[in-house]
Design a protein around this motif. Structure first.
Motif, short mmCIF file in Angstrom:
data_model
loop_
_atom_site.label_atom_id
_atom_site.label_comp_id
_atom_site.label_asym_id
_atom_site.label_seq_id
_atom_site.Cartn_x
_atom_site.Cartn_y
_atom_site.Cartn_z
N CYS A 115 0.82 -1.22 0.00
CA CYS A 115 0.00 0.00 0.00
C CYS A 115 0.84 1.26 0.00
O CYS A 115 0.30 2.37 -0.07
CB CYS A 115 -0.96 -0.01 1.19
N ARG A 116 2.19 1.13 0.13
CA ARG A 116 3.14 2.24 0.08
C ARG A 116 3.04 3.19 1.26
O ARG A 116 3.60 4.28 1.23
CB ARG A 116 2.97 3.05 -1.22
N VAL A 117 2.34 2.82 2.33
CA VAL A 117 2.29 3.66 3.52
C VAL A 117 3.62 3.54 4.26
O VAL A 117 4.28 2.50 4.21
CB VAL A 117 1.11 3.24 4.44
N ARG A 118 4.05 4.63 4.93
CA ARG A 118 5.29 4.57 5.69
C ARG A 118 5.12 3.63 6.87
O ARG A 118 4.09 3.62 7.53
CB ARG A 118 5.68 5.97 6.19
N LEU A 119 6.18 2.86 7.15
CA LEU A 119 6.10 1.83 8.18
C LEU A 119 6.41 2.35 9.57
O LEU A 119 6.26 1.61 10.54
CB LEU A 119 7.08 0.69 7.85
N ARG A 120 6.81 3.60 9.66
CA ARG A 120 7.13 4.16 10.97
C ARG A 120 5.89 4.15 11.86
O ARG A 120 4.83 4.66 11.50
CB ARG A 120 7.67 5.58 10.84
N GLY A 121 6.00 3.53 13.04
CA GLY A 121 4.89 3.45 13.97
C GLY A 121 3.98 2.26 13.72
O GLY A 121 3.00 2.08 14.46
N LEU A 122 4.27 1.44 12.70
CA LEU A 122 3.43 0.29 12.38
C LEU A 122 4.21 -1.00 12.53
O LEU A 122 5.43 -1.03 12.36
CB LEU A 122 2.89 0.39 10.95
N LEU A 123 3.50 -2.08 12.81
CA LEU A 123 4.11 -3.40 12.71
C LEU A 123 4.27 -3.73 11.23
O LEU A 123 3.42 -3.36 10.41
CB LEU A 123 3.24 -4.45 13.37
N PHE A 124 5.34 -4.42 10.88
CA PHE A 124 5.47 -4.87 9.51
C PHE A 124 6.11 -6.24 9.47
O PHE A 124 6.81 -6.65 10.39
CB PHE A 124 6.26 -3.86 8.65
N PHE A 125 5.85 -6.97 8.40
CA PHE A 125 6.21 -8.37 8.29
C PHE A 125 6.86 -8.64 6.94
O PHE A 125 6.52 -8.01 5.94
CB PHE A 125 4.97 -9.27 8.42
N SER A 126 7.76 -9.59 6.92
CA SER A 126 8.35 -10.06 5.68
C SER A 126 7.59 -11.31 5.25
O SER A 126 7.65 -12.34 5.93
CB SER A 126 9.83 -10.37 5.87
N CYS A 127 6.87 -11.22 4.16
CA CYS A 127 6.05 -12.33 3.73
C CYS A 127 6.93 -13.48 3.25
O CYS A 127 7.80 -13.28 2.39
CB CYS A 127 5.10 -11.89 2.61
N PRO A 128 6.74 -14.69 3.77
CA PRO A 128 7.59 -15.81 3.37
C PRO A 128 7.29 -16.31 1.96
O PRO A 128 8.08 -17.05 1.39
CB PRO A 128 7.24 -16.88 4.42
N ARG A 129 6.16 -15.90 1.41
CA ARG A 129 5.79 -16.40 0.08
C ARG A 129 6.32 -15.54 -1.05
O ARG A 129 6.78 -16.04 -2.07
CB ARG A 129 4.27 -16.53 0.00
#
Length: 241
Positions: A115-129
């Protein structure tokens, strides 16, 4: 290094910075201005030497500004020289070196690749797929994958028969999948759980991220980036070396 220890070391860096500002007041207005900038440089250099990782990126500029202000106050109080009001811009100059670093971090902050939103302040994940970085709003928590892989049904496990035989042994012939109840008909392979023996078809093993739906056994050697173990990103950017 704990957050308390990191913050304590950062505060300690303010002591030599304040001392530099105090000494610089001996050279009048020019010394005050140079001393203010030097405060920021000393704090930044100290952070690099000590390899400090500060979660609150606005804290180092604040420490530099306070150190410069304290050094300036003590210098003015211990001198008979009357300084012009412009001398008090020294604490602002102290924030310039660290402020430039902070601005660079903010401007190049990571974005969610969906979605191109900045990740600052958010949880984020590296998708294994797909290996894309997804924010918490684009992550399917119940399915342990990003929404793009969920929508396109991207596979996690390979289709190579040797890979499956190495981890499951012999293929199961006959019976039903414990999840989708599909009969083994030769079109899609069935493999039994190494722990409890319940069989799943290849599609259900993949859909369940390599985990048995009955006993929770997980296919070995999937690596750290399987859906179950997808890495959670930090909530804050860090200033480090």
């Amino acid at each position: 290094m704990t957050r308390l220890r990191t913050n304590a070391l950062l505060a300690a860096l303010g002591i030599p910075a304040a001392a530099a500002q105090l000494v610089a007041t001996r050279w009048g207005l020019a010394g005050n201005i140079v001393g203010g900038f030097l405060c920021g440089v000393l704090v930044l250099a100290g952070m690099r030497v000590l390899a400090l990782e500060i979660e609150n990126i606005y804290l180092p500029p604040l420490v530099a500004a306070v150190a410069s202000l304290l050094g300036l106050v003590f210098g003015v109080a211990g001198s008979d020289v009357v300084y012009p009001p412009t001398a008090w811009i020294a604490p602002l100059l102290a924030t310039l070196p660290l402020g430039a670093v902070t601005l660079g971090i903010v401007r190049r902050g990571k974005r969610c690749q969906l979605c191109r939103v900045r990740l600052r302040g958010l949880l984020f994940f590296s998708c294994p797929r797909c290996q894309l970085v997804a924010c918490e709003n684009c992550w399917q928590f119940e399915r342990d994958r990003c929404s793009l892989c969920e929508a396109n049904q991207i596979s996690l496990l390979p289709v190579d028969i040797p890979w499956w035989r190495q981890r499951f042994g012999s293929q199961v012939y006959g019976g039903r999948c414990a999840l989708c109840l599909r009969n083994e008909d030769g079109r899609i392979a069935h493999w039994a759980c190494a722990a409890c023996g319940h069989g799943h078809c290849r599609s259900c093993w993949d859909d369940n991220n390599g985990q048995c739906s009955r006993c929770g056994w997980t296919v070995p050697d999937l690596g750290a980036d399987t859906g179950v173990n997808a890495a959670i990103g930090a909530r804050r950017e860090k200033i480090s070396r």
